[in-house]
Design a protein around this motif. Structure first.
Motif, short mmCIF file in Angstrom:
data_model
loop_
_atom_site.label_atom_id
_atom_site.label_comp_id
_atom_site.label_asym_id
_atom_site.label_seq_id
_atom_site.Cartn_x
_atom_site.Cartn_y
_atom_site.Cartn_z
N HIS A 1 -4.61 -30.41 49.95
CA HIS A 1 -5.99 -30.56 49.44
C HIS A 1 -6.60 -29.19 49.11
N GLU B 1 -6.76 -24.65 42.85
CA GLU B 1 -6.32 -24.72 41.46
C GLU B 1 -7.45 -25.18 40.55
N ASN B 2 -8.24 -26.13 41.01
CA ASN B 2 -9.38 -26.61 40.22
C ASN B 2 -10.41 -25.51 40.02
N VAL B 3 -10.69 -24.78 41.07
CA VAL B 3 -11.65 -23.68 40.97
C VAL B 3 -11.13 -22.59 40.03
N GLY C 1 -8.99 -22.98 37.60
CA GLY C 1 -9.03 -23.53 36.24
C GLY C 1 -10.44 -23.46 35.65
N ALA C 2 -11.43 -23.80 36.46
CA ALA C 2 -12.82 -23.74 35.99
C ALA C 2 -13.23 -22.30 35.70
N GLU D 1 -4.99 -26.45 48.38
CA GLU D 1 -4.30 -25.89 47.22
C GLU D 1 -4.81 -26.53 45.93
N ALA D 2 -5.00 -27.83 45.91
CA ALA D 2 -5.50 -28.54 44.73
C ALA D 2 -6.92 -28.08 44.39
N LYS D 3 -7.72 -27.92 45.42
CA LYS D 3 -9.10 -27.46 45.19
C LYS D 3 -9.10 -26.04 44.64
N ASP E 1 -11.70 -21.33 32.40
CA ASP E 1 -12.45 -21.95 31.30
C ASP E 1 -13.74 -21.19 31.03
#
Length: 85
Positions: free
Chosen positions: A9, A15-17, A19-20, A11-13, A23
């Motif tokens: 969880h 990666e999302n941060v 990625g944002a 690691e996924a979070k 962007d």
């Protein structure tokens, strides 16, 4: 929740941060590039306007000088437009 699940969880979070953030950085870079292009376009336009003004001023000065030259020629009696007495 196991340690492995918590790690997944996190690691996924992360990666999302990330990625944002990428962007956001890309959008900022695009906006900066657009602003630079706009500034370059405006500079070119101002350069062309200044060139046109200088050309017009040069033509006006040349016309004034020609008028003064013709006036002196007429005064001295060497002008083509002077009437014979």
């Amino acid at each position: 929740m196991s340690a492995g699940q918590a790690y997944g969880h996190a690691e996924a979070k992360a990666e999302n941060v990330a990625g944002a953030a990428k962007d956001t950085a890309n959008k900022a870079q695009d906006k900066a590039a657009d602003a630079a292009n706009e500034a370059g376009d405006q500079a070119q336009l101002r350069k062309e306007e200044a060139s046109s003004i200088l050309q017009q001023t040069g033509e006006q000065v040349a016309n004034m000088a020609q008028g003064a030259y013709d006036g002196v020629k007429n005064t001295l009696g060497v002008g083509e437009t002077q009437q014979k007495k």
